[in-house]
Design a protein around this motif. Structure first.
Motif, PDB file in Angstrom:
ATOM      1  N   LYS A 111      15.483 -13.030  -2.052  1.00  0.00           N
ATOM      2  CA  LYS A 111      14.815 -12.975  -3.347  1.00  0.00           C
ATOM      3  C   LYS A 111      14.302 -11.550  -3.576  1.00  0.00           C
ATOM      4  O   LYS A 111      14.061 -10.802  -2.620  1.00  0.00           O
ATOM      5  CB  LYS A 111      13.661 -13.961  -3.415  1.00  0.00           C
ATOM      6  CG  LYS A 111      14.078 -15.420  -3.226  1.00  0.00           C
ATOM      7  CD  LYS A 111      14.963 -15.901  -4.365  1.00  0.00           C
ATOM      8  CE  LYS A 111      15.338 -17.369  -4.167  1.00  0.00           C
ATOM      9  NZ  LYS A 111      16.225 -17.863  -5.260  1.00  0.00           N
TER      10      LYS A 111
ATOM     11  N   CYS B  76       3.264  -6.434  -2.415  1.00  0.00           N
ATOM     12  CA  CYS B  76       4.230  -7.504  -2.646  1.00  0.00           C
ATOM     13  C   CYS B  76       3.785  -8.727  -1.856  1.00  0.00           C
ATOM     14  O   CYS B  76       3.428  -8.618  -0.664  1.00  0.00           O
ATOM     15  CB  CYS B  76       5.636  -7.073  -2.215  1.00  0.00           C
ATOM     16  SG  CYS B  76       6.901  -8.355  -2.415  1.00  0.00           S
TER      17      CYS B  76
ATOM     18  N   PHE C 230       4.658 -12.081  -6.413  1.00  0.00           N
ATOM     19  CA  PHE C 230       4.547 -10.881  -7.247  1.00  0.00           C
ATOM     20  C   PHE C 230       4.972  -9.692  -6.408  1.00  0.00           C
ATOM     21  O   PHE C 230       4.909  -9.752  -5.166  1.00  0.00           O
ATOM     22  CB  PHE C 230       3.119 -10.689  -7.806  1.00  0.00           C
ATOM     23  CG  PHE C 230       2.076 -10.361  -6.773  1.00  0.00           C
ATOM     24  CD1 PHE C 230       1.864  -9.047  -6.336  1.00  0.00           C
ATOM     25  CD2 PHE C 230       1.303 -11.365  -6.212  1.00  0.00           C
ATOM     26  CE1 PHE C 230       0.909  -8.754  -5.379  1.00  0.00           C
ATOM     27  CE2 PHE C 230       0.349 -11.074  -5.254  1.00  0.00           C
ATOM     28  CZ  PHE C 230       0.155  -9.771  -4.837  1.00  0.00           C
TER      29      PHE C 230
ATOM     30  N   GLN D 283       6.669  -9.238 -10.385  1.00  0.00           N
ATOM     31  CA  GLN D 283       7.784  -9.732 -11.186  1.00  0.00           C
ATOM     32  C   GLN D 283       7.873  -8.871 -12.444  1.00  0.00           C
ATOM     33  O   GLN D 283       7.123  -9.058 -13.387  1.00  0.00           O
ATOM     34  CB  GLN D 283       7.573 -11.203 -11.558  1.00  0.00           C
ATOM     35  CG  GLN D 283       7.535 -12.160 -10.371  1.00  0.00           C
ATOM     36  CD  GLN D 283       8.902 -12.309  -9.712  1.00  0.00           C
ATOM     37  OE1 GLN D 283       9.922 -11.977 -10.295  1.00  0.00           O
ATOM     38  NE2 GLN D 283       8.899 -12.804  -8.482  1.00  0.00           N
ATOM     39  N   GLN D 284       8.772  -7.900 -12.427  1.00  0.00           N
ATOM     40  CA  GLN D 284       8.954  -6.983 -13.564  1.00  0.00           C
ATOM     41  C   GLN D 284       7.637  -6.292 -13.927  1.00  0.00           C
ATOM     42  O   GLN D 284       7.263  -6.191 -15.099  1.00  0.00           O
ATOM     43  CB  GLN D 284       9.502  -7.747 -14.781  1.00  0.00           C
ATOM     44  CG  GLN D 284      10.813  -8.457 -14.547  1.00  0.00           C
ATOM     45  CD  GLN D 284      11.964  -7.497 -14.285  1.00  0.00           C
ATOM     46  OE1 GLN D 284      11.903  -6.327 -14.630  1.00  0.00           O
ATOM     47  NE2 GLN D 284      13.026  -7.993 -13.672  1.00  0.00           N
TER      48      GLN D 284
ATOM     49  N   GLY E  26      11.644  -8.926  -5.962  1.00  0.00           N
ATOM     50  CA  GLY E  26      10.565  -8.678  -6.900  1.00  0.00           C
ATOM     51  C   GLY E  26      10.677  -7.236  -7.377  1.00  0.00           C
ATOM     52  O   GLY E  26      10.947  -6.340  -6.569  1.00  0.00           O
TER      53      GLY E  26
ATOM     54  N   TYR F 260      10.221 -17.183  -1.747  1.00  0.00           N
ATOM     55  CA  TYR F 260      10.366 -16.510  -3.034  1.00  0.00           C
ATOM     56  C   TYR F 260       9.226 -15.510  -3.192  1.00  0.00           C
ATOM     57  O   TYR F 260       8.188 -15.600  -2.529  1.00  0.00           O
ATOM     58  CB  TYR F 260      10.376 -17.517  -4.187  1.00  0.00           C
ATOM     59  CG  TYR F 260       9.114 -18.334  -4.321  1.00  0.00           C
ATOM     60  CD1 TYR F 260       8.032 -17.882  -5.087  1.00  0.00           C
ATOM     61  CD2 TYR F 260       8.986 -19.571  -3.676  1.00  0.00           C
ATOM     62  CE1 TYR F 260       6.873 -18.629  -5.214  1.00  0.00           C
ATOM     63  CE2 TYR F 260       7.826 -20.320  -3.789  1.00  0.00           C
ATOM     64  CZ  TYR F 260       6.778 -19.850  -4.566  1.00  0.00           C
ATOM     65  OH  TYR F 260       5.631 -20.589  -4.673  1.00  0.00           O
TER      66      TYR F 260
END
Length: 535
Positions: free
Chosen positions: A291, A218, A200, A202-203, A293, A197
């Motif tokens: 996943k 990332c 960071f 995250q939005q 980000g 996962y």
């Protein structure tokens, strides 16, 4: 137990392990406000509570814990349904971190949270500081602690096993206390399989300048082995980075506490407009799925800077406009100010002067003499004396025959606030000032006596102030005295425009409106007649 020893004691039920010097609260389970609660200490001859232990709001307070507080405490509840008893064991130790009161077992690789389990302290609603210790040493900074005291562990490894102590610093009644509770963390034999996962971003929103270089980071959790078929890549607004020459990316695995993470970097050599406010995604793909980000680029807000610059420019332009308006309309502004001052300002004391100005002329020929006489004896007094109330002393009108002229002129000049010298063009200006005598203006090629005295006093004593007036055309100052040339260079001269043939004198006055404004500008602000009216 030997004196000063630190032997631990256990009670029969619900044993709590505490440390000497710590704050400890013991609450009787299910004892609400409608239940009568009584506490006692078993082992004492009268069941009384030891020193340093007291009951507050049906709870047992240890302020602070002492070795003598070891033992079993009984809570007796009495209510409408009857009575019941509950026993609690308190085991005291000397260490900074007490023995664990419970054991928690987790699975390797799981990301778990350890609660502080000091809800009795949290119920006090006091300002507090929460700290965690592992084996009585500060925990790894990567362990996060929320406001409720829960410590969040990253994907756990066997190195994380140990005794964890939650310390809560609190102030009560002006005194500082620390409460402590320990938990033993162990690992079970279960197998934890976590999908990769994105840690960071995250939005995230990154503020950038268009045209500059930017690097986006990332980080992704990959598991416990690098052999997993996992890879990472970036997209910008749904497009791969290969479609933009400004974009390049790289990634590499890293190890943290025995766990494998992926670090990927998206480099933007030059931020373009089309990179702003679009989804930029970091992808982590594994055999079990993928996943994402998200990050978004936002242009730096320069509105505050633009506003500041605009205000500064506006203020500067406004100031320059005011300065220009003042320079252009300074005569009108000063005259308007004087007019208002006569209505609102306090009256000024007399300055001892009898006249506002001494009027003297310097001319060459008969034609100039006639024009100067008309201006000095008719036009000038009509405007300044009759309309504006000034008092003038004019040579040829106010001097008396038979006086000791030089003395009389010098005395009169000292009673005047201004000296008006009227100049006209000369056919041979080089003849000025060539004789060494000082006439009374019998020889019109020389400065009159009053002009020499007035210029001398003006240059040496700054009184009276000199006003130069040119009539009949431009005047050549090359043949005049240095004092007159200095006055001309310093403040200039007022120019009276000669009326054309057949023009009425009133028309002449209208055409010379600016001349009269400038004349009043240089004249005293308050006529001497007004000053003499003050008692």
């Amino acid at each position: 137990m030997p004196p000063g020893g630190c032997e631990s004691h256990s009670g029969e039920t619900d044993t709590y392990h505490v440390s000497v010097g710590r704050l400890f609260l013991l609450r009787c389970h299910n004892a609400d406000a409608h239940v009568n609660v009584t506490w006692s200490n078993e082992g004492r001859h009268n069941l009384s509570l030891p020193t340093g232990v007291e009951v507050r709001d049906r709870s047992l307070w240890f302020l602070p814990v002492q070795m003598s507080h070891n033992g079993t405490y009984t809570c007796e509840k009495r209510g409408v349904t009857g009575s019941s008893r509950m026993k609690y064991g308190v085991s005291v130790s000397c260490g900074e971190c007490p023995d664990p009161s419970e054991t928690v077992s987790i699975t390797k690789g799981a990301s778990e949270g350890l609660p502080c389990k000091q809800k009795e302290i949290f119920r006090l609603n006091k300002t507090r500081n929460i700290r965690w210790m592992k084996d009585c040493r500060p925990v790894d900074p990567s362990f996060s602690v929320d406001e409720n005291g829960v410590m969040r562990l990253p994907p756990a490894t066997e190195k994380d096993a140990g005794k964890y102590t939650c310390l809560v610093d609190i102030s009560l009644n002006g005194r500082k206390y620390t409460s402590a509770r320990s938990t033993q963390l162990t690992f079970n034999n279960d197998t934890f399989s976590a999908e990769p996962y994105v840690v960071f971003p995250q939005q995230e929103v990154v503020v950038v300048e268009v045209g500059t270089r930017v690097e986006l980071k990332c980080e992704a959790y990959l598991g416990f082995s690098e052999d997993l078929e996992v890879f990472m890549y970036w997209t910008v607004d749904g497009n791969y980075t290969e479609e933009h020459e400004e974009l390049s990316e790289s990634w590499e695995p890293t190890h943290k506490r025995g766990v494998v993470y992926g670090q990927s970097t998206l480099s933007i050599s030059k931020v373009q407009w089309w990179f702003l406010n679009v989804p930029i995604c970091c992808h982590v793909v594994s055999p079990t799925g993928g996943k994402l980000g998200f990050v978004r680029l936002q242009e730096a807000d320069h509105s505050a800077l633009y506003t500041s610059v605009t205000l500064c420019l506006t203020a500067s332009l406004g100031f320059l406009a005011l300065v220009a308006a003042f320079l252009f309309f300074k005569v009108e502004l000063l005259l308007a100010y004087r007019k208002l001052s006569t209505h609102f300002a306090k009256q000024r004391a007399p300055d001892g002067k009898l006249y506002d100005a001494y009027v003297s002329g310097l001319h060459q020929d008969t034609l100039s003499s006639a024009e100067m006489a008309s201006f000095a004896l008719q036009i000038l007094p009509e405007e300044l004396e009759n309309k504006h109330g000034y008092s003038l002393y004019i040579r040829g009108r106010d001097d008396c025959p038979g006086q000791a002229m030089h003395d009389a002129i010098a005395a009169t000049l000292r009673q005047c606030r201004k000296l008006i010298i009227i100049l006209s063009p000369l056919e041979n200006p080089s003849t000025y000032g060539k004789t060494e005598e000082v006439p009374l203006c019998d020889n019109q090629n020389q400065l009159c006596y009053e002009q020499k005295v007035g210029l001398y006093d003006s240059l040496t004593q700054n009184s009276p102030r000199v006003i130069l007036v040119e009539i009949g055309g431009p005047v050549d100052y090359s043949g005049l005295s240095e004092s007159l040339r200095y006055i001309k260079r310093k403040q200039g001269a007022l120019k009276w425009k000669k009326p054309s043939f057949g023009t009425h004198r009133l028309t002449t006055l209208r055409s010379n409106r600016n001349f009269w404004k400038s004349m009043r500008y240089h004249m005293p602000s308050v006529p001497s007649r007004s000053l003499r009216t003050i008692v």
